[in-house]
Scaffold this active site. Structure first.
Site, short mmCIF file in Angstrom:
data_model
loop_
_atom_site.label_atom_id
_atom_site.label_comp_id
_atom_site.label_asym_id
_atom_site.label_seq_id
_atom_site.Cartn_x
_atom_site.Cartn_y
_atom_site.Cartn_z
N LYS A 121 4.09 -4.05 7.93
CA LYS A 121 5.09 -3.58 8.89
C LYS A 121 4.54 -3.37 10.31
O LYS A 121 4.32 -4.35 11.01
CB LYS A 121 5.82 -2.37 8.32
CG LYS A 121 6.59 -2.78 7.05
CD LYS A 121 7.59 -1.80 6.51
CE LYS A 121 8.42 -2.47 5.44
NZ LYS A 121 8.38 -1.85 4.13
N TYR A 144 8.28 2.04 -3.82
CA TYR A 144 8.37 0.57 -3.76
C TYR A 144 7.07 0.03 -3.18
O TYR A 144 6.55 0.55 -2.20
CB TYR A 144 9.54 0.16 -2.87
CG TYR A 144 9.68 -1.33 -2.68
CD1 TYR A 144 10.02 -2.16 -3.75
CD2 TYR A 144 9.47 -1.92 -1.43
CE1 TYR A 144 10.16 -3.53 -3.58
CE2 TYR A 144 9.61 -3.30 -1.26
CZ TYR A 144 9.96 -4.09 -2.33
OH TYR A 144 10.09 -5.45 -2.15
N ASP A 169 -0.51 3.13 -0.41
CA ASP A 169 0.33 2.09 0.19
C ASP A 169 0.94 2.63 1.47
O ASP A 169 1.96 3.31 1.47
CB ASP A 169 1.42 1.67 -0.81
CG ASP A 169 2.36 0.61 -0.25
OD1 ASP A 169 2.23 0.29 0.96
OD2 ASP A 169 3.20 0.11 -1.00
C1 LIG Z 1 8.07 -2.71 2.83
C2 LIG Z 1 7.10 -2.20 1.88
C3 LIG Z 1 6.32 -3.05 1.07
C4 LIG Z 1 6.53 -4.53 1.04
O1 LIG Z 1 6.25 -5.14 2.25
P1 LIG Z 1 6.86 -6.61 2.55
O2 LIG Z 1 6.28 -6.95 3.87
O3 LIG Z 1 8.34 -6.44 2.53
O4 LIG Z 1 6.39 -7.50 1.47
C5 LIG Z 1 5.36 -2.49 0.27
N1 LIG Z 1 5.16 -1.16 0.24
C6 LIG Z 1 5.89 -0.31 1.00
C7 LIG Z 1 5.60 1.14 0.94
C8 LIG Z 1 6.89 -0.79 1.82
O5 LIG Z 1 7.64 0.05 2.52
#
Ligand SMILES: *Cc1c(COP(=O)(O)O)cnc(C)c1O
Length: 428
Positions: A265, A143, A237
């Site tokens: 995060k 994701y 990511d």
């Molecule tokens: C949570 C997450 C996102 C999205 O971040 P948001 O702050 O919710 O937009 C993107 N990539 C990864 C790996 C994530 O865990």
């Protein structure tokens, strides 16, 4: 137990969509209604009915120090006195940028944004700008936020709701997205053999959005080397893993350097902060230095920067990563022993401060294997954990997170809850 949450849920339905602002909070896959939170402190979170839980959700990762750490609270309170947003630069942006660039050797420069989604969509634009190519490979089950181009085969949120992708995403938006299998370099190579306009590959270095799935063998290193030979970029990511697996993220642990790194995060310690960064040659593409446009009214927000600096500074000082490993290992043993005791088949995957059990007898190294789980068993397990005072993400396909605020007593409580919950699953 949830009377006031139920009442607020009914009220919330009127003007909010499903009474939530993010779908996983709806508890849909575990057959319940959203929980409404009153407050949180340290390792605990308390709902509006006064139920107190050990928090293994931690806002889906950011609250790595636990809630309302006193150093963070102090920094924010101080920042609030100077104003909330200026539309001009502040010294703290430079300070947080240095902390971040020092932690990730592949980052000479960074740009702050407001969410992980924004970090990734900007990182993708940057990869395209730099290479002059359009196609991006992503892995099934990873994701990367809710931008159109990457909202295919996108793990937890969609898997939980059994959605193959999202409505409202035009075909044109995903026509440059190619899907590969996690831990399977051959599936990446197959795309390169077919297409000559691939800008790069994006991945979660340790996947956390299909449950925890770790890179096997030398997957990351071999992927990086292969991409280099093809002149394509590795976009890592680390929105979930950055500062969580290790201060320098999963890249430091696996000794792999991304071309472009995306963060979110933990970097904001509970405030909306995302970031993307790379070596100078790549970042100089970004406006005002270069021709790739990306902007944000609230980007680098002073309160969020203060929260981020305080969180990362304290985190570096605590250096809780060894301890996280130990606690995760203890929880793994609890899970396995308790499952065995009640004759339940599970697989436990963990990485640093991320862990979760899969209710399957298969090894889980990719999204297809994750999908073999018995989600009904998870639902029973989940509610029993809640009843026994442990707040888990309400989905089989989400990682549980550890905070440095966990005490030995908390861990004992988690162990007892696991035993009760496995027993409940065995009685289904
Ligand atoms: C949570 C997450 C996102 C999205 O971040 P948001 O702050 O919710 O937009 C993107 N990539 C990864 C790996 C994530 O865990």
């Amino acid at each position: 137990m949830f009377k006031k949450s139920q009442e607020l849920y009914q009220q919330g339905l009127v003007n909010l969509v499903g009474a939530v602002n993010s779908p996983v909070r709806a508890f849909a896959s575990v057959g319940g209604n959203p929980l409404f939170i009153k407050k949180a402190k340290g390792s605990k979170i308390i709902d509006v009915d006064g139920n107190s839980y050990i928090d293994l959700v931690l806002s889906y990762g950011p609250m790595i120090l636990g809630h309302r750490h006193k150093k963070v609270q102090k920094a924010i309170t101080k920042a609030l006195k100077n104003g909330y947003s200026f539309g001009a630069s502040t010294k703290n942006e430079i300070k947080l940028a240095k902390i971040v660039c020092d932690a990730f050797p592949g980052m000479d420069k960074v740009r702050f944004v407001n969410s992980g989604t924004e970090a990734v969509l900007s990182g993708i634009r940057l990869a395209r700008a730099f290479t002059g190519k359009d196609k991006i490979i992503k892995f099934s089950g990873c994701y990367h936020g809710h931008q159109d181009a990457l909202l295919v085969a996108a793990g937890s949120g969609l898997a939980t709701l059994s959605l193959p992708g999202s409505k409202g995403v035009p075909e044109g938006a995903v026509k440059n997205t190619l899907i590969a299998n996690y831990n399977d370099l051959e599936s990446v190579k197959a795309h390169f053999e077919e297409h000559d306009d691939i800008a790069g590959v994006i991945l979660e270095p340790v996947a956390g959005n299909m449950g925890v799935v770790t890179p096997q063998n030398n997957f990351l290193k071999e992927l990086k080397e292969y991409l280099k030979s093809k002149g394509a970029l590795l976009i890592v990511d680390e929105v979930m893993t950055g500062f969580r697996s290790k201060f320098g993220g999963a890249q430091e642990l696996f000794d792999v350097e991304a071309d472009i790194t995306c963060l979110g995060k933990v970097i904001g310690g509970g405030f909306p902060v995302g970031a993307y960064g790379a070596r100078n040659e790549i970042m100089e593409m970004v406006a005002p230095l270069g021709g790739m446009y990306q902007a944000g009214t609230l980007s680098g927000n002073p309160i969020a920067m203060a929260g981020g600096i305080a969180t990362l500074t304290e985190l570096k000082k605590q250096n809780p990563y060894e301890k996280f490993n130990e606690i995760a290992q203890i929880i793994e043993v609890f899970l396995l022993e308790s499952a065995k005791k009640y004759g339940i088949e599970i697989t436990v995957n963990r990485f640093g401060s991320m862990i979760n059990p899969f209710f399957t007898n298969k090894k889980v190294t990719n999204f297809d294997e994750a999908q073999t789980c018995d989600t009904e068993k998870f639902a029973v397990f989940f509610w029993e954990m809640m009843k026994n005072g442990v707040f888990l993400p309400p989905s089989q396909f989400e990682a549980w997170f550890l905070s440095s605020a966990l005490s030995e007593k908390d861990i004992e409580k988690i162990a007892k809850a696991i035993d009760k919950s496995m027993e409940a699953v065995s009685k289904m």
